[in-house]
Design an enzyme around this catalytic site. Sequence first.
Site, short mmCIF file in Angstrom:
data_model
loop_
_atom_site.label_atom_id
_atom_site.label_comp_id
_atom_site.label_asym_id
_atom_site.label_seq_id
_atom_site.Cartn_x
_atom_site.Cartn_y
_atom_site.Cartn_z
CG ASP A 139 7.20 25.07 25.63
OD1 ASP A 139 8.03 25.99 26.74
OD2 ASP A 139 5.98 25.23 25.31
CG ASP B 131 7.04 29.08 28.50
OD1 ASP B 131 7.72 28.47 27.93
OD2 ASP B 131 5.66 28.34 28.75
CE1 TYR C 82 3.19 21.97 24.23
CE2 TYR C 82 4.32 22.52 26.26
CZ TYR C 82 3.90 22.66 24.93
OH TYR C 82 4.52 23.68 24.16
CD GLU D 237 4.23 30.72 23.67
OE1 GLU D 237 4.86 30.74 24.49
OE2 GLU D 237 2.95 30.44 23.73
#
Length: 524
Positions: A101, A104, A253, A497
Site C-alpha cells: 500500500d 511498508d 486503515y 510517505e
Amino acid sequence: MEKEPHKDKRWVWRGLILVIMALVLAAVLISFQKYFHRSNSSEADTHQVVDKYANALNIAMQFFDVQKSGKLVNNKIAWRGDSALGDGSEVNLDLSRGMYDAGDHVKFGFPMAFTATVLSWAILEYGNHMNMVNELDNAHESLKWITDFLINAHPSENVLYIQVGDPKLDHTCWERPEEMTGKRPLTQVNASYPGTDVAAESAAAMAAASLVFKSIDYAYSGTLLKHAKQLFKFADSYRGSYSISIPGVQDFYNSTGFVDELLWASAWLYHATGDKSYLTYVSANGNAFTNWGNPSWFSWENKLAGVQILLSRVNFFGSKKDISTEESLSLQSYRQTSEIFLCGLLPESPTATSQRTTDGLVWVNQWNPFQYSVASSFLAVVYSDYMLSSQTSNLYCSGKLYEPTELRNFAVSQLDYILGNNPMEMSYLVGYGSRYPQQVHHRSASIPVNANSNCSDGFKWLHTRHPNPNVAVGALVGGPSLSDTYMDSRNNISQSEPTTYNSALIVGLISGLITSSSQVESFV
C-alpha cells in the site's frame, strides 16, 4: 424522323467518358480529403496533448511497478525483484500478487481495492488519453495485477482475505521486500466476522474492472463480474464493519462506516451490468445512507462524493425511459449533493471551502494531505467533462453561475501545485522535474540493492540523512503542511510517505487533463 445510329453511339461514349472523369476526380478529392484530415488530426493530436502532463503521466504510472508484490513479469524497476512468493500458501491460495500500500510491505485489501476501483474509473473515462501517450497497456497491466489478487482472495462466496502480513510485526522491520523472512499471516472476513466495507469495496473494484476488461478479455471480465456480484451480496447480507470484526486494523486503515461502500459497489454494479435492481438499491437507500446536501471528502475511507459523481453520470447520460420517477428524483439528489461539493472547491464560489493552504491547495488533514486535493480535483475534471459532453452550460452555486472550464481550472491549479508551482518550488511527484523529494519514506527505495542488512539493523537506512539510493519514480508523497512547507525526511511520515491509492487518483487526474478538454463516452 429516325435518328442516325452513329450519333447515338457518340453521345453514349461521351457520357461514359464524363462519368469516368467524374469518378476519377471524386476519388482524387476523397483521397486528398482523407490525407488532409489525417494530417490535420495528427497535428491536432500533437498540439492538444499538454506535454508536461503527458510527461507527468509517464512518470506517475511507474509507481505501480515499484509497489508490485509477487513474481515480477517484465520487471521495469531495476532495484525491485520477486517478493512474497509464499503469500497465501498456508491455505493453498496464491496471494503473491497485489501491491504494497505504501512504504511498508503489508498488503491491505481495503485501500488496495480502492486503488483498483479508481484506476478502473480513470481508464474508463480517459483510456483514450492514456493511449495517446502509450500508457493504456501499462494501466491495464497494473490493474490486473491487483484484480488477480482480489480474485484469489475470494475463494468462496462468504470468505474474503483482506490482509496479508501483520502490520505491527512489519513495522518492527526495515528491510527490502525481496529479503523478508518473517511470517505473513492472513486475515479474512466471513459470515461470522463480517466486513461489509472491505467486501463492498472489493465488489466495486471488480465491477469497475470488469468494464475495463470487457472488450479485452471477455472471460476475465465475466469472472470479475461474478465475484463482484457475490461480494456485494455477502457485504449486504452480513453487515458489519471490518474494523469492529478485526480491531487490529483500526490503527492502520480504520473504517468509520460501510454504507458508502454499499452505495459505491451498487453504483458500479449498475454500470457494469445494467441491472435495474442495483439502481433501485442506491435509490431506495439514498435517504438512509446519504446525508443529502452535506458533502464529504472523497478518500479510501469515504466514497460518498465518488458515488454522487458516478450517479450524476447516469443523470446526465442514462436512459430516462428506463428510470422510474422515484429513481429519477433520487439521482437528482445525488447530483445536487455532488454539485454542492463541487461548488465548495471553486475558490471564487460563495460556498468555497476554507480548507486550503495560503497558496490555494485544498488541505483537509495533516496526514497524507494530497489524497484530498487530488481526489477532489479528479472528481472536478470528471464532472466538468460530463457537463461539456451533455452541453450543460453552468454549475449553480448559491446565486452564481460557473462554467465547466472553471472546474477544470481548479483541477489544473491543484495539479500544477503538485508539479512545482508552489512556495517550495519543488515537484511532489518523484522523478518529475529537477527538484523533488529525496528521502521518500519507503523501505525499498531507501536500502541499497546489495546491502547486507536484516529486519532490525536495516533501520540505519531509515535514519540516515542521505538521499534514497533508489528513486521511487512516480511516487506522490503525502504532501505539504497547512503553511505550504515540506520537510524532506524519511521520519516525517505524514508528509513523505507515498501510497498506491494516491497514485491511482493522480493518474486519473493527469489523464483527464492531458488534453485541453474532453468529450466523455458513455460506458453505461
